[in-house]
Design a protein around this motif. Structure first.
Motif, PDB file in Angstrom:
ATOM      1  N   LEU A 105      27.500 -30.217  14.691  1.00  0.00           N
ATOM      2  CA  LEU A 105      28.519 -30.545  13.694  1.00  0.00           C
ATOM      3  C   LEU A 105      29.072 -31.687  12.499  1.00  0.00           C
TER       4      LEU A 105
ATOM      5  N   GLN B 135      27.124 -26.308  22.154  1.00  0.00           N
ATOM      6  CA  GLN B 135      27.529 -27.699  20.685  1.00  0.00           C
ATOM      7  C   GLN B 135      27.288 -27.952  20.654  1.00  0.00           C
TER       8      GLN B 135
ATOM      9  N   ARG C 218      27.887 -30.117   9.611  1.00  0.00           N
ATOM     10  CA  ARG C 218      29.357 -28.789   8.395  1.00  0.00           C
ATOM     11  C   ARG C 218      29.643 -30.489   8.093  1.00  0.00           C
ATOM     12  N   ARG C 219      29.542 -31.065   7.803  1.00  0.00           N
ATOM     13  CA  ARG C 219      30.559 -32.839   7.167  1.00  0.00           C
ATOM     14  C   ARG C 219      29.759 -32.572   5.819  1.00  0.00           C
TER      15      ARG C 219
ATOM     16  N   SER D  75      26.334 -32.197  18.719  1.00  0.00           N
ATOM     17  CA  SER D  75      26.950 -33.388  18.019  1.00  0.00           C
ATOM     18  C   SER D  75      25.819 -32.781  16.631  1.00  0.00           C
TER      19      SER D  75
END
Length: 65
Positions: A61, A56, A64-65, A58
């Motif tokens: 992530l 994974q 994806r927001r 950061s």
């Protein structure tokens, strides 16, 4: 749905440490199996790798927001 708390390794639903709530702490445990992950903290974020469930990042992530 996560089975484990990524900050403590305990079953999901437990308390989240204050530093994690503030976004200052990267995940240390895999959400799927609860194993401790290898974490690399960089100036621009972090990456974490579970031996069973992969890596994974950061940046992924944030995208994806």
């Amino acid at each position: 749905m996560a089975k484990f708390n990524v900050y403590t390794g305990e079953p999901a639903g437990g308390a989240v440490p204050t530093a994690a709530q503030l976004g200052l702490e990267p995940p240390r445990f895999c959400a799927e199996c609860g194993r401790r992950m290898v974490v690399q903290v960089r100036p621009d974020g972090w990456s974490a790798k579970c031996s069973r469930h992969g890596e994974q990042d950061s940046k992924e992530l944030e995208d994806r927001r």
